[in-house]
Design a protein around this motif. Structure first.
Motif, mmCIF file in Angstrom:
data_model
loop_
_atom_site.group_PDB
_atom_site.id
_atom_site.type_symbol
_atom_site.label_atom_id
_atom_site.label_comp_id
_atom_site.label_asym_id
_atom_site.label_seq_id
_atom_site.Cartn_x
_atom_site.Cartn_y
_atom_site.Cartn_z
ATOM 1 N N ASP A 87 0.831 -1.206 0.000
ATOM 2 C CA ASP A 87 0.000 0.000 0.000
ATOM 3 C C ASP A 87 0.866 1.257 0.000
ATOM 4 N N ALA A 141 -6.927 0.801 1.266
ATOM 5 C CA ALA A 141 -5.894 0.136 0.471
ATOM 6 C C ALA A 141 -6.505 -0.521 -0.757
ATOM 7 N N THR A 200 -5.579 0.041 -4.777
ATOM 8 C CA THR A 200 -5.286 -1.047 -5.704
ATOM 9 C C THR A 200 -6.205 -0.987 -6.918
#
Length: 383
Positions: A243, A273, A277
């Motif tokens: 992250d 996080a 992504t």
């Protein structure tokens, strides 16, 4: 005469003690002890054991047994202190009752680290009628059989989900003894897992672009990590470092990006996080597409260079037409002073162009009048 008297006296003296001892009158005489109170012999009979001492030794052996609970020990010491009768009762009655409870408690405690099969066996035993022999057999024999069955099931599960090293070590344990299976679950599985974890970390380091995670993996593998440290890195730490790398990547992407890209990137940085992504995976591309579509639309709507929305120079717009002034026919477009033949540029459309054209016509008429006056003056002079 004298010799025969002496011989008779000696014979009488020798026989007298034997006769007196065997005589009933001596045995039952006033000086004899009552029945049951005969004096003890000077040498005791060693073949008759002291029952109290034997009971004491038996109790000490009972409370020294590994299965003896604190309650059993306490009751045994109390029986010894209370005397022979209490010791006999402890041996014949109390110890069996206490032992029954001790086995029940010990078997119940097995559930703390028991597998499904052992737990089921314990519940079935304690919920049914049982005696001390059944409890003892379960504790000393059955529990280990059920434990091994549970261990086999657990090892099979690990083989199904583990890496190459875990699979190999697990299959070997299944072919071994119950002790081998216990040892595998206690330590072997973790050593095998550590080997698999090292391989997985090396794979991640090669495939990951972010510097933070890659550097941390290299530092870990070059050290001497324990199996627990390797597992924690894979299960927890790697995702934290991933992250951090994602945050750095997003900041670089939105630097100088279009409005939609910046907006989406900032939202990802402020989110979770998983949001970051997702932005790197698909969100950034969707935002870029929106920015490009807006740019294409703006370019389409913008006027072409040199055009103001009206056609010019083709003889059909304002500033063109058929002249009506003296000496001029055709295109009336004029040139600016100081130029030769270059058309006068317009700065707009509509009324401005009309004013310029009208002004040019007026100037042309005035010029023709001046020319006519000059000719008349020359004609008068010649007369």
């Amino acid at each position: 005469m004298k010799f025969s008297r002496i011989a008779a006296a000696v014979t009488t003296a020798a026989l007298a003690p034997a006769v007196l001892i065997a005589s009933p009158a001596f045995a039952d005489g006033p000086g004899a002890p009552d029945a049951g109170h005969q004096p003890a012999t000077t040498t005791p009979d060693q073949s008759v054991p002291d029952q109290a001492e034997e009971d004491r030794k038996t109790i000490l052996a009972i409370i020294a047994h590994p299965m003896a609970s604190e309650y059993m020990k306490e009751a045994g010491h109390k029986a010894i202190a209370d005397g022979p009768k209490a010791m006999r009762k402890f041996i014949e009655v109390d110890q069996h009752k206490i032992r029954l409870d001790d086995y029940r408690i010990a078997i119940s405690r097995l559930t703390a680290d028991a597998g499904p099969g052992l737990k089921e066996g314990i519940n079935k035993l304690l919920s049914s009628r049982h005696d001390i022999d059944m409890l003892r057999h379960f504790y000393e024999v059955t529990q280990y059989e059920l434990r091994d069955d549970d261990n086999r099931i657990e090892i099979s599960r690990l083989i199904g989900t583990g890496g190459p090293a875990v699979k190999e070590a697990g299959k070997k344990a299944l072919k071994g003894t119950p002790a081998d299976r216990t040892q595998f679950l206690k330590t072997g599985r973790f050593l095998a897992q550590a080997s698999d974890d090292r391989v997985e970390l090396s794979r991640i380091e090669e495939s990951w672009d972010g510097p933070i995670l890659s550097e941390a993996i290299g530092k870990l593998l070059n050290g001497s990590p324990t199996p627990a440290e390797l597992r924690h890195f894979l299960e927890v730490t790697q995702y934290e470092l991933r992250d951090q790398d994602n945050r750095v990547a997003i900041a670089k992407i939105i630097d100088g990006g279009g409005p939609e890209l910046v907006k989406a990137g900032r939202a990802a940085l402020a989110g979770t996080a998983a949001d970051r992504t997702e932005f790197l995976k698909t969100g950034q591309h969707e935002a870029r597409a929106k920015d490009q579509a807006a740019k294409d639309k703006a370019a389409k709507d913008k006027p072409a260079p040199g055009k103001d929305g009206q056609d010019q120079g083709n003889g059909s717009g304002p500033g063109t037409g058929t002249g009506t002034g003296a000496g001029a026919t055709g295109n009336t477009a004029t040139t600016a002073q100081g130029h030769t033949g270059a058309p006068l540029a317009t700065t707009g459309a509509g009324d401005n162009t009309t004013l310029i054209a009208g002004g040019a016509g007026t100037a042309l008429v005035a010029g023709a009048g001046l020319l006519l006056a000059a000719r008349m003056r020359r004609a008068g002079a010649q007369r």
